[in-house]
Design a protein around this motif. Structure first.
Motif, mmCIF file in Angstrom:
data_model
loop_
_atom_site.group_PDB
_atom_site.id
_atom_site.type_symbol
_atom_site.label_atom_id
_atom_site.label_comp_id
_atom_site.label_asym_id
_atom_site.label_seq_id
_atom_site.Cartn_x
_atom_site.Cartn_y
_atom_site.Cartn_z
ATOM 1 N N MET A 1 6.902 22.914 -35.645
ATOM 2 C CA MET A 1 8.334 22.617 -35.535
ATOM 3 C C MET A 1 8.760 22.395 -34.095
ATOM 4 N N ARG A 2 8.240 23.227 -33.186
ATOM 5 C CA ARG A 2 8.586 23.068 -31.781
ATOM 6 C C ARG A 2 8.099 21.713 -31.277
ATOM 7 N N ALA A 3 6.884 21.337 -31.667
ATOM 8 C CA ALA A 3 6.345 20.042 -31.238
ATOM 9 C C ALA A 3 7.173 18.892 -31.798
ATOM 10 N N LEU A 4 7.592 18.998 -33.053
ATOM 11 C CA LEU A 4 8.419 17.954 -33.655
ATOM 12 C C LEU A 4 9.744 17.809 -32.913
ATOM 13 N N ILE B 1 13.134 16.259 -39.277
ATOM 14 C CA ILE B 1 11.940 16.806 -39.933
ATOM 15 C C ILE B 1 11.753 18.271 -39.525
ATOM 16 N N ALA B 2 11.965 18.568 -38.239
ATOM 17 C CA ALA B 2 11.844 19.952 -37.776
ATOM 18 C C ALA B 2 12.844 20.841 -38.490
ATOM 19 N N ALA B 3 14.084 20.362 -38.677
ATOM 20 C CA ALA B 3 15.111 21.146 -39.359
ATOM 21 C C ALA B 3 14.742 21.389 -40.818
ATOM 22 N N GLU B 4 14.177 20.377 -41.467
ATOM 23 C CA GLU B 4 13.756 20.537 -42.867
ATOM 24 C C GLU B 4 12.665 21.602 -42.995
ATOM 25 N N ARG B 5 11.710 21.553 -42.087
ATOM 26 C CA ARG B 5 10.619 22.544 -42.134
ATOM 27 C C ARG B 5 11.124 23.942 -41.801
ATOM 28 N N LEU B 6 12.056 24.013 -40.862
ATOM 29 C CA LEU B 6 12.630 25.311 -40.521
ATOM 30 C C LEU B 6 13.401 25.877 -41.698
ATOM 31 N N ILE C 1 16.666 33.271 -48.325
ATOM 32 C CA ILE C 1 18.033 32.827 -48.092
ATOM 33 C C ILE C 1 18.093 31.323 -48.313
ATOM 34 N N ALA C 2 19.307 30.780 -48.356
ATOM 35 C CA ALA C 2 19.490 29.344 -48.568
ATOM 36 C C ALA C 2 20.215 28.758 -47.363
ATOM 37 N N PRO C 3 19.481 28.492 -46.268
ATOM 38 C CA PRO C 3 20.142 27.980 -45.056
ATOM 39 C C PRO C 3 20.551 26.520 -45.212
ATOM 40 N N ARG C 4 21.640 26.167 -44.573
ATOM 41 C CA ARG C 4 22.093 24.781 -44.560
ATOM 42 C C ARG C 4 22.736 24.498 -43.200
ATOM 43 N N ASP C 5 23.024 23.233 -42.976
ATOM 44 C CA ASP C 5 23.670 22.800 -41.725
ATOM 45 C C ASP C 5 22.911 23.315 -40.505
ATOM 46 N N ILE C 6 21.589 23.164 -40.537
ATOM 47 C CA ILE C 6 20.767 23.643 -39.420
ATOM 48 C C ILE C 6 20.955 22.738 -38.201
ATOM 49 N N VAL C 7 21.220 23.369 -37.078
ATOM 50 C CA VAL C 7 21.352 22.669 -35.804
ATOM 51 C C VAL C 7 20.304 23.236 -34.859
ATOM 52 N N ILE C 8 19.405 22.378 -34.375
ATOM 53 C CA ILE C 8 18.399 22.792 -33.397
ATOM 54 C C ILE C 8 18.889 22.388 -32.013
#
Length: 423
Positions: free
Chosen positions: A1-4, A12-17, A27-34
């Protein structure tokens, strides 16, 4: 994920996270902001939302960490010792899945506050930041004094803080030296500086002369000495303390107490321990919070346009000229670290018979490994350019080696904290 995330594949990184968070914590995370975070050199951080509210996450990953020793993320150690630390509500310590989840805070990180002061000095804001640092330093010193104790070689070697230092010099499986980041970053590589390109085989044996100051030790000899003297079991000689170990300012919240006074608190204690070798406990924060700024380590692109640096070879001397200098706020914070923490801490070590005669070398070698192994300083290998690379390697040598003649910032700092020089 860090490499992505680093190559821009944020979605893609957010989806994997999201999948990882769901699997680890149900849990059911949504609206992920990296966050596109200049300070997260070995980690990702950002935010997400669930039906229970808003959260901040920190995901940490080290190369070869599954073969390394120790545990991650023992925030309870710091809390029990009385240090101000933000406790995560969810934690995973599995190799490759070291994640902390916190309730989201509105406070800025101290790193962001100070970066603004680097670029736009403000006397009143600087005074508040310095006051906050003094308050935290007094608290940390009190904990160090209370928890300082003799440790065995086995206890010293078991602390995860060595992942930041010695374990980056060696192969994580075979323990071969040179290995790890040292080998992958520098060995047999070419180094491009303004006006000069050198292979490692030549650069490692050059004597750095920085703005007229010649330095006694070379890059190659400093790595060799660090491999020997910073071997985990050898660091038991100064005892151990309870410490965060990696309290750079991107791991520190900048808030205020009920009376409105500035207040600092830790988070992300990835390398915390109860037997942290005392001479390593403050090394990371000393380098990364003061000497890595302004800009050259975390913002090399901007440093490359703001500062000048040139190199030329004269025999075996690498002659470096640069206009880089620490900012006013960083020098003020270094003075706080000097007077409020290092000086009384070393005096305490001496009083209790735990101060090794070569403590200066230990501190210098720790400072040297901070910039050289936290990220690749070669131009073109990562984010660095010829100017920031030359500045970074010159600073690394200047913190690791004594000047052959005269004095510099670090020699004055070490003189000031030396208990044998205190009246």
């Amino acid at each position: 994920m860090r490499a992505l995330a680093r190559v821009g594949d944020i979605e893609i990184a957010a989806e994997r996270l999201a999948a990882l968070l769901a699997d680890l914590f149900q849990i059911a995370p949504r609206d992920i902001v990296i966050n596109q975070d200049r300070y997260s050199l070995n980690s990702l951080n950002g935010f997400f939302v669930t039906d229970d509210g808003e959260f901040f996450f920190k995901f940490h990953q080290e190369e070869g960490e599954e073969a390394m020793r120790g545990e991650y993320y023992r925030a309870d150690i710091l809390a029990r010792a009385g240090l101000p630390v933000d406790q995560p509500i969810l934690t995973s310590v599995l190799p490759g899945e070291q994640i902390l989840v916190y309730r989201r805070r509105s406070d800025p990180r101290f790193s962001d506050v100070l970066r603004q002061l680097d670029l736009d000095p403000d006397t009143a804001a600087e005074a508040e930041a310095i006051a906050a640092k003094r308050r935290l330093s007094a608290h940390v010193l009190d904990v160090y004094r209370q928890t300082l104790h003799p440790i065995t070689q086995e206890q010293a070697a078991a602390e995860p803080i060595h992942r930041l230092f010695h374990e980056r010099l060696i192969d994580p499986v075979s323990d071969h030296y040179p290995g790890g980041r040292l080998a992958s970053f520098y060995i047999d590589k070419d180094f491009a500086f303004p006006g000069l390109t050198l292979p490692w085989a030549k650069l490692k044996d050059c004597r750095f002369v920085v703005n007229g100051v010649p330095y006694r030790r070379t890059l190659g000899s400093l790595f060799d000495e660090a491999n020997s003297r910073l071997a985990p079991e050898r660091l038991a000689d100064a005892g151990g303390v309870t410490a965060h170990g990696d309290a750079h300012n991107a791991n520190v919240w900048y808030g205020h107490d009920e009376q409105g006074a500035p207040l600092l608190s830790f988070f992300d204690p990835a390398f915390a321990g109860e037997h942290v070798p005392t001479l390593l406990a403050e090394v990371k924060t000393t380098f990364h919070n003061m000497l890595a700024h302004p800009l050259w380590l975390y913002d090399p692109d901007e440093a490359g346009t703001r500062f000048k640096a040139e190199a030329r070879l004269q025999g075996r001397d690498l002659i470096v000229t640069t206009d880089f200098a620490p900012s006013r706020i960083r020098l003020a914070l270094l003075a706080v670290k000097e007077q409020d923490l290092w000086k009384p801490l070393l005096a305490t070590l001496k009083e209790r018979g735990l101060l090794p005669p070569d403590w200066r070398r230990v501190v210098r070698l720790g400072l040297f490994l901070c910039p050289t192994l936290v990220m690749n300083l070669r131009a073109g290998a990562g984010n660095h350019n010829p100017v920031s690379s030359l500045i970074g390697l010159s600073i690394a040598v200047s913190v690791g080696s004594e000047p052959e003649s005269g004095e510099d910032l670090i020699s004055r700092f070490l003189d000031a904290i030396d208990p044998d020089r205190q009246g």
